[in-house]
Write a protein that holds these residues in place. Structure first.
Motif, PDB file in Angstrom:
ATOM      1  N   LEU A   1      39.104  68.317   7.858  1.00 23.06           N
ATOM      2  CA  LEU A   1      37.900  68.942   7.488  1.00 23.06           C
ATOM      3  C   LEU A   1      37.664  70.558   7.666  1.00 23.06           C
ATOM      4  O   LEU A   1      37.425  71.436   6.844  1.00 23.06           O
ATOM      5  N   ARG A   2      38.301  71.128   8.759  1.00 23.87           N
ATOM      6  CA  ARG A   2      38.122  72.407   8.902  1.00 23.87           C
ATOM      7  C   ARG A   2      38.900  73.468   8.037  1.00 23.87           C
ATOM      8  O   ARG A   2      38.346  74.678   7.718  1.00 23.87           O
ATOM      9  N   SER A   3      39.992  72.704   7.493  1.00 22.91           N
ATOM     10  CA  SER A   3      40.591  73.654   6.206  1.00 22.91           C
ATOM     11  C   SER A   3      40.149  73.416   4.930  1.00 22.91           C
ATOM     12  O   SER A   3      40.349  73.936   3.998  1.00 22.91           O
ATOM     13  N   LYS A   4      38.959  72.752   4.958  1.00 19.74           N
ATOM     14  CA  LYS A   4      38.327  72.609   3.595  1.00 19.74           C
ATOM     15  C   LYS A   4      36.921  73.496   3.756  1.00 19.74           C
ATOM     16  O   LYS A   4      36.340  73.683   4.882  1.00 19.74           O
ATOM     17  N   LYS A   5      36.354  73.812   2.608  1.00 17.47           N
ATOM     18  CA  LYS A   5      34.986  74.454   2.583  1.00 17.47           C
ATOM     19  C   LYS A   5      34.147  73.361   2.271  1.00 17.47           C
ATOM     20  O   LYS A   5      33.931  73.086   1.109  1.00 17.47           O
ATOM     21  N   VAL A   6      33.306  73.212   3.116  1.00 14.11           N
ATOM     22  CA  VAL A   6      32.165  72.206   3.045  1.00 14.11           C
ATOM     23  C   VAL A   6      30.685  72.710   3.610  1.00 14.11           C
ATOM     24  O   VAL A   6      30.581  72.851   5.025  1.00 14.11           O
ATOM     25  N   ASP A   7      29.948  73.481   2.721  1.00 15.64           N
ATOM     26  CA  ASP A   7      28.765  73.852   3.115  1.00 15.64           C
ATOM     27  C   ASP A   7      27.540  72.947   3.534  1.00 15.64           C
ATOM     28  O   ASP A   7      27.733  71.571   2.871  1.00 15.64           O
ATOM     29  N   PRO A   8      26.850  73.164   4.300  1.00 13.38           N
ATOM     30  CA  PRO A   8      25.792  72.097   4.570  1.00 13.38           C
ATOM     31  C   PRO A   8      24.876  71.999   3.212  1.00 13.38           C
ATOM     32  O   PRO A   8      24.472  72.870   2.510  1.00 13.38           O
ATOM     33  N   CYS A   9      24.424  70.746   3.326  1.00 18.76           N
ATOM     34  CA  CYS A   9      23.411  70.534   2.256  1.00 18.76           C
ATOM     35  C   CYS A   9      22.062  71.274   2.294  1.00 18.76           C
ATOM     36  O   CYS A   9      21.472  71.535   3.444  1.00 18.76           O
ATOM     37  N   ASN A  10      21.917  71.833   1.287  1.00 11.76           N
ATOM     38  CA  ASN A  10      20.438  72.486   1.291  1.00 11.76           C
ATOM     39  C   ASN A  10      19.361  71.730   0.563  1.00 11.76           C
ATOM     40  O   ASN A  10      18.209  72.007   0.245  1.00 11.76           O
ATOM     41  N   ALA A  11      19.422  70.330   0.629  1.00  6.60           N
ATOM     42  CA  ALA A  11      18.352  69.635   0.028  1.00  6.60           C
ATOM     43  C   ALA A  11      17.506  69.940  -1.231  1.00  6.60           C
ATOM     44  O   ALA A  11      16.454  69.577  -1.388  1.00  6.60           O
ATOM     45  N   CYS A  12      18.528  70.345  -2.063  1.00  9.62           N
ATOM     46  CA  CYS A  12      17.906  70.772  -3.337  1.00  9.62           C
ATOM     47  C   CYS A  12      17.755  69.545  -4.378  1.00  9.62           C
ATOM     48  O   CYS A  12      16.942  69.374  -5.457  1.00  9.62           O
ATOM     49  N   TYR A  13      18.379  68.428  -4.304  1.00  6.14           N
ATOM     50  CA  TYR A  13      18.748  67.232  -4.781  1.00  6.14           C
ATOM     51  C   TYR A  13      18.866  67.260  -6.332  1.00  6.14           C
ATOM     52  O   TYR A  13      18.679  66.605  -7.153  1.00  6.14           O
ATOM     53  N   HIS A  14      19.724  68.509  -6.481  1.00 10.62           N
ATOM     54  CA  HIS A  14      20.352  68.632  -7.915  1.00 10.62           C
ATOM     55  C   HIS A  14      21.293  67.434  -7.998  1.00 10.62           C
ATOM     56  O   HIS A  14      21.356  66.762  -9.144  1.00 10.62           O
ATOM     57  N   CYS A  15      21.772  67.015  -7.008  1.00  8.92           N
ATOM     58  CA  CYS A  15      22.914  65.611  -7.114  1.00  8.92           C
ATOM     59  C   CYS A  15      22.041  64.519  -7.968  1.00  8.92           C
ATOM     60  O   CYS A  15      22.716  63.748  -8.399  1.00  8.92           O
ATOM     61  N   LYS A  16      20.871  64.340  -7.536  1.00 16.84           N
ATOM     62  CA  LYS A  16      20.142  63.146  -8.000  1.00 16.84           C
ATOM     63  C   LYS A  16      19.667  63.174  -9.540  1.00 16.84           C
ATOM     64  O   LYS A  16      19.544  62.251 -10.305  1.00 16.84           O
ATOM     65  N   LYS A  17      19.690  64.566  -9.896  1.00 22.28           N
ATOM     66  CA  LYS A  17      19.369  64.802 -11.444  1.00 22.28           C
ATOM     67  C   LYS A  17      20.468  64.961 -12.094  1.00 22.28           C
ATOM     68  O   LYS A  17      20.605  65.014 -13.491  1.00 22.28           O
ATOM     69  N   SER A  18      21.750  65.056 -11.586  1.00 22.84           N
ATOM     70  CA  SER A  18      22.905  65.245 -12.105  1.00 22.84           C
ATOM     71  C   SER A  18      24.082  64.197 -12.067  1.00 22.84           C
ATOM     72  O   SER A  18      25.244  64.589 -11.978  1.00 22.84           O
ATOM     73  N   GLY A  19      23.601  62.919 -11.900  1.00 17.24           N
ATOM     74  CA  GLY A  19      24.572  61.938 -11.455  1.00 17.24           C
ATOM     75  C   GLY A  19      25.952  62.066 -10.416  1.00 17.24           C
ATOM     76  O   GLY A  19      26.877  61.708 -10.516  1.00 17.24           O
ATOM     77  N   GLY A  20      25.300  62.664  -9.297  1.00 14.90           N
ATOM     78  CA  GLY A  20      26.055  62.738  -8.208  1.00 14.90           C
ATOM     79  C   GLY A  20      26.915  64.215  -8.090  1.00 14.90           C
ATOM     80  O   GLY A  20      27.679  64.352  -7.147  1.00 14.90           O
ATOM     81  N   LYS A  21      26.505  65.075  -8.856  1.00 19.84           N
ATOM     82  CA  LYS A  21      27.226  66.402  -8.981  1.00 19.84           C
ATOM     83  C   LYS A  21      26.438  67.094  -8.205  1.00 19.84           C
ATOM     84  O   LYS A  21      25.229  67.481  -8.533  1.00 19.84           O
ATOM     85  N   CYS A  22      27.149  67.735  -7.052  1.00 21.23           N
ATOM     86  CA  CYS A  22      26.220  68.831  -6.278  1.00 21.23           C
ATOM     87  C   CYS A  22      26.311  70.079  -6.715  1.00 21.23           C
ATOM     88  O   CYS A  22      27.069  70.525  -7.494  1.00 21.23           O
ATOM     89  N   ALA A  23      25.053  70.851  -6.586  1.00 16.11           N
ATOM     90  CA  ALA A  23      24.801  72.444  -6.889  1.00 16.11           C
ATOM     91  C   ALA A  23      25.778  73.234  -6.273  1.00 16.11           C
ATOM     92  O   ALA A  23      26.263  74.143  -6.742  1.00 16.11           O
ATOM     93  N   ILE A  24      26.192  72.695  -4.938  1.00 16.56           N
ATOM     94  CA  ILE A  24      27.161  73.770  -4.142  1.00 16.56           C
ATOM     95  C   ILE A  24      28.632  73.454  -4.645  1.00 16.56           C
ATOM     96  O   ILE A  24      29.277  72.443  -4.763  1.00 16.56           O
ATOM     97  N   GLN A  25      29.090  74.442  -4.887  1.00 16.09           N
ATOM     98  CA  GLN A  25      30.683  74.490  -5.519  1.00 16.09           C
ATOM     99  C   GLN A  25      31.584  74.768  -4.268  1.00 16.09           C
ATOM    100  O   GLN A  25      31.733  75.918  -3.907  1.00 16.09           O
ATOM    101  N   ASP A  26      31.997  73.667  -3.843  1.00 12.16           N
ATOM    102  CA  ASP A  26      32.937  73.795  -2.759  1.00 12.16           C
ATOM    103  C   ASP A  26      34.088  72.292  -2.762  1.00 12.16           C
ATOM    104  O   ASP A  26      34.075  71.808  -3.415  1.00 12.16           O
ATOM    105  N   ASP A  27      34.499  72.132  -1.408  1.00 11.31           N
ATOM    106  CA  ASP A  27      35.424  71.014  -1.565  1.00 11.31           C
ATOM    107  C   ASP A  27      34.718  69.670  -1.547  1.00 11.31           C
ATOM    108  O   ASP A  27      35.676  68.616  -1.519  1.00 11.31           O
ATOM    109  N   MET A  28      33.638  69.512  -1.279  1.00  9.29           N
ATOM    110  CA  MET A  28      32.855  68.045  -0.901  1.00  9.29           C
ATOM    111  C   MET A  28      33.163  67.396  -2.153  1.00  9.29           C
ATOM    112  O   MET A  28      33.531  66.233  -1.842  1.00  9.29           O
TER     113      MET A  28
END
Length: 179
Positions: free
Chosen positions: A41-68
């Protein structure tokens, strides 16, 4: 039956004690014919959740663009998920916590997984890993059909590599073989 095994190594140290136990679990599972992938995991970029809940409105796609997104895809495809973390202040480390929190994007799409947990700690008391294990179990409790299959306790190891030669290495290997 061959299974797809995903190992999430939360160790911040490549070759650290929990990472080495992951390697032994991996070796055992591969020797038993399973398809195994380890993500350090340390070799991946995984930012903390910012609780924007974009994922709930976009079918599970997170607003944060990283390796998650890639990690979540692999979690969904796996039959078995191994989660490993050293004990940090009686809990899991930041790398693993970020992955767990970011799973909010698709946690309902990760059903029916077998879970194994690997933990390491400098202390060797009986209770040193209680909270760490509860963090793992708390995550799995949120996932429909999750089954805990095994726990590895690497106690009394601090310096990277201190776990080498200890019986827990063989235990991790055997647990991997028994997946």
């Amino acid at each position: 039956m061959n299974k797809r095994v995903l190992i999430l190594s939360g160790s911040p140290r490549k070759g650290g004690n929990s990472d080495l136990l992951c390697d032994e679990f991996l070796r055992g599972a591969q020797e038993s014919g399973h398809q195994v992938e380890k993500i350090f995991l340390r070799s991946k970029k995984v930012d903390p959740c910012n609780a924007c809940y974009h994922c709930k409105k976009s079918g599970g796609k997170c607003a944060i663009q990283d390796d998650m997104g890639e990690i979540l895809d692999k979690m969904q495809q796996a039959d078995v998920i191994v989660m490993a973390s050293p004990v940090y202040f009686y809990s899991i480390d930041a790398q693993m916590k970020a992955v767990i929190d970011r799973s909010v994007a698709r946690w309902t799409d990760i059903p029916n997984k077998e879970f194994y947990y690997i933990m390491t700690a400098a202390e060797d008391t009986d209770t040193v890993m209680d909270c760490t294990l509860e963090c793992f179990r708390g995550f799995a409790a949120c996932l429909k059909g999750a089954q805990e299959k095994g726990v590895i306790y690497g106690k009394g190891v601090y310096e990277a590599g201190a776990v080498k030669g200890l019986p827990v290495m063989q235990e991790a290997y055997e647990m991997g073989r028994q997946v």
